[in-house]
Design a protein around this motif. Structure first.
Motif, PDB file in Angstrom:
ATOM      1  N   GLU A  84       0.808  -1.199   0.000  1.00  0.00           N
ATOM      2  CA  GLU A  84       0.000   0.000   0.000  1.00  0.00           C
ATOM      3  C   GLU A  84       0.850   1.260   0.000  1.00  0.00           C
ATOM      4  O   GLU A  84       0.332   2.365  -0.044  1.00  0.00           O
ATOM      5  N   HIS A  85       2.194   1.097   0.078  1.00  0.00           N
ATOM      6  CA  HIS A  85       3.061   2.251  -0.166  1.00  0.00           C
ATOM      7  C   HIS A  85       2.923   2.696  -1.613  1.00  0.00           C
ATOM      8  O   HIS A  85       3.244   3.812  -1.962  1.00  0.00           O
ATOM      9  N   ALA A  86       2.465   1.753  -2.487  1.00  0.00           N
ATOM     10  CA  ALA A  86       2.343   2.021  -3.910  1.00  0.00           C
ATOM     11  C   ALA A  86       0.891   2.229  -4.269  1.00  0.00           C
ATOM     12  O   ALA A  86       0.003   1.976  -3.470  1.00  0.00           O
ATOM     13  N   PRO A  87       0.614   2.707  -5.510  1.00  0.00           N
ATOM     14  CA  PRO A  87      -0.763   2.780  -5.970  1.00  0.00           C
ATOM     15  C   PRO A  87      -1.408   1.415  -5.923  1.00  0.00           C
ATOM     16  O   PRO A  87      -0.732   0.390  -5.963  1.00  0.00           O
ATOM     17  N   ARG A  88      -2.737   1.355  -5.892  1.00  0.00           N
ATOM     18  CA  ARG A  88      -3.449   0.103  -5.694  1.00  0.00           C
ATOM     19  C   ARG A  88      -3.477  -0.786  -6.919  1.00  0.00           C
ATOM     20  O   ARG A  88      -3.913  -1.918  -6.850  1.00  0.00           O
ATOM     21  N   VAL A 135       2.526  -8.435  -2.124  1.00  0.00           N
ATOM     22  CA  VAL A 135       1.142  -8.902  -2.069  1.00  0.00           C
ATOM     23  C   VAL A 135       0.772  -9.115  -0.605  1.00  0.00           C
ATOM     24  O   VAL A 135       1.413  -9.902   0.092  1.00  0.00           O
ATOM     25  N   SER A 136      -0.255  -8.411  -0.153  1.00  0.00           N
ATOM     26  CA  SER A 136      -0.656  -8.502   1.242  1.00  0.00           C
ATOM     27  C   SER A 136      -1.157  -9.894   1.566  1.00  0.00           C
ATOM     28  O   SER A 136      -1.981 -10.460   0.840  1.00  0.00           O
ATOM     29  N   SER A 177      -4.354  -6.261  -2.009  1.00  0.00           N
ATOM     30  CA  SER A 177      -3.362  -5.348  -2.582  1.00  0.00           C
ATOM     31  C   SER A 177      -2.128  -6.120  -3.013  1.00  0.00           C
ATOM     32  O   SER A 177      -1.822  -7.189  -2.484  1.00  0.00           O
ATOM     33  N   GLY A 178      -1.425  -5.544  -3.961  1.00  0.00           N
ATOM     34  CA  GLY A 178      -0.230  -6.183  -4.492  1.00  0.00           C
ATOM     35  C   GLY A 178      -0.147  -5.994  -5.988  1.00  0.00           C
ATOM     36  O   GLY A 178      -1.083  -5.505  -6.621  1.00  0.00           O
ATOM     37  N   SER A 179       0.969  -6.382  -6.580  1.00  0.00           N
ATOM     38  CA  SER A 179       1.156  -6.204  -8.021  1.00  0.00           C
ATOM     39  C   SER A 179       2.049  -7.306  -8.565  1.00  0.00           C
ATOM     40  O   SER A 179       2.901  -7.861  -7.862  1.00  0.00           O
TER      41      SER A 179
END
Length: 336
Positions: A5-9, A274-275, A280-282
């Motif tokens: 979540e430090h990054a865009p969603r 990835v949480s 959230s995650g990418s």
């Protein structure tokens, strides 16, 4: 607040204004820095690390795990997990070995490996979504089941009779110079496809919605259980593909094949941002984490670090990746 979540969603339609600070604080940016540090340190401690053929060997060593990590990332994104992936690899490899002894050719072996993986994943999905059992409990059970079948059938024996075509798939390269192993090329292709689907389509939006709030997603018309079921099938299919490539690479099937891989695969996903609680995650984060872990373990092996020490490092990284979001959240609350 999760690490990612430090990054865009990374949701479809997300067009936030660009800010340099956001980019610097993005978890993917942290992973890029880590990767640069890993490369620099390994090149310093071993003059053989940057050799193009050694780097090719390094990618071979983590590509099968990375393929499974892509599917695992989607599962964890929606709040599930599959601890049986390494056992699925063993089961699929066993089926391929028995078929090979019976005279099945390479195309048939590939289909058998993929099919067994998909069926094993579907069984996991049926227990989770059909009966409503927790995924962690189900996959712990099937991990023992699938691995146990391989151990009972093989005992202390190994199957080594495989056609040259399968070994060429596992050991061959797409290009000779630079040497690009088939397994690594497949991983890159899958990462591109899955990344586009997750971050640029409505399917990806639905996965994020399920991970954030499955009940709300269900009320909004998203077929939550069906999507979760097919994600388990995808996880099993990825395990079957990994079994095809790994069996071809080592040219044998043993009951302990891919033993302990589930820890490394989950570490790749969680370290990638990835949480573990979903939502959230990418995929870019997972790909970067694959390189960070892969090159770290390869660099340590070049300087003869014992395997048990590498396993300790993986455990520490997994705990740190899970604990970091909780620590950050407490620090943020404490400063308010």
């Amino acid at each position: 607040m999760s690490v990612s979540e430090h990054a865009p969603r990374y949701q479809v339609g997300d067009r936030k204004p660009f800010r340099l600070l956001d980019l610097m604080l993005a978890w993917e940016s942290v992973l890029v820095v880590l990767l640069i540090m890993v490369v620099v340190v390994n090149a310093w401690i071993s003059p053989y690390f940057l050799d193009v053929f050694n780097l090719s060997d390094a990618t071979v060593n983590f590509s099968e795990k990375a393929i499974v990590a892509l599917a695992m990332a989607l599962l964890i994104l929606v709040g599930d997990i599959d601890l049986s992936v390494a056992a699925i690899i063993a089961l699929a490899s066993l089926a391929m070995g028995l078929a090979s002894v019976a005279g099945v050719s390479t195309p048939g072996l590939v289909l058998i490996g993929l099919g067994v993986g998909a069926v094993a994943g579907a069984f996991n999905g049926l227990l989770v979504t059909g009966i409503g059992l927790p995924s962690i409990v189900v996959t712990i059970g099937t991990m023992s089941l699938y691995r146990g079948i391989a151990q009972v059938v093989l005992g202390d024996q190994a199957i080594t009779r495989y056609p040259a075509g399968l070994q060429a798939l596992g050991q061959g390269t797409l290009f000779e110079m630079p040497p690009l192993p088939w397994s690594f090329a497949i991983f890159l292709g899958l990462a591109l496809v899955i990344g586009l689907v997750l971050h640029r389509t409505t399917i990806g939006r639905r996965l994020y919605a399920i991970g954030n709030n499955a009940i709300a997603a269900r009320y909004s018309g998203i077929r939550v259980e069906r999507i979760r079921f097919w994600l388990f099938v995808l996880s099993g299919l990825a395990g079957g593909l990994a079994a095809v490539l790994l069996t071809g690479r080592i040219g044998s099937t043993r009951p302990n094949i891919a033993l302990g891989w589930e820890l490394e695969i989950i570490t790749m996903v969680v370290l990638g941002g990835v949480s573990i609680s979903g939502g959230s995650g990418s995929i870019p984060g997972v790909v970067l984490a694959v390189f960070v872990l892969g090159f770290t373990t390869f660099g340590m092996s070049l300087v003869n670090v014992p395997g048990i020490v590498i396993n300790v490092l993986l455990g520490v990284l997994l705990i740190a990746a899970i604990a970091a979001p909780l620590i950050v959240r407490r620090l943020v609350k404490g400063n308010r």
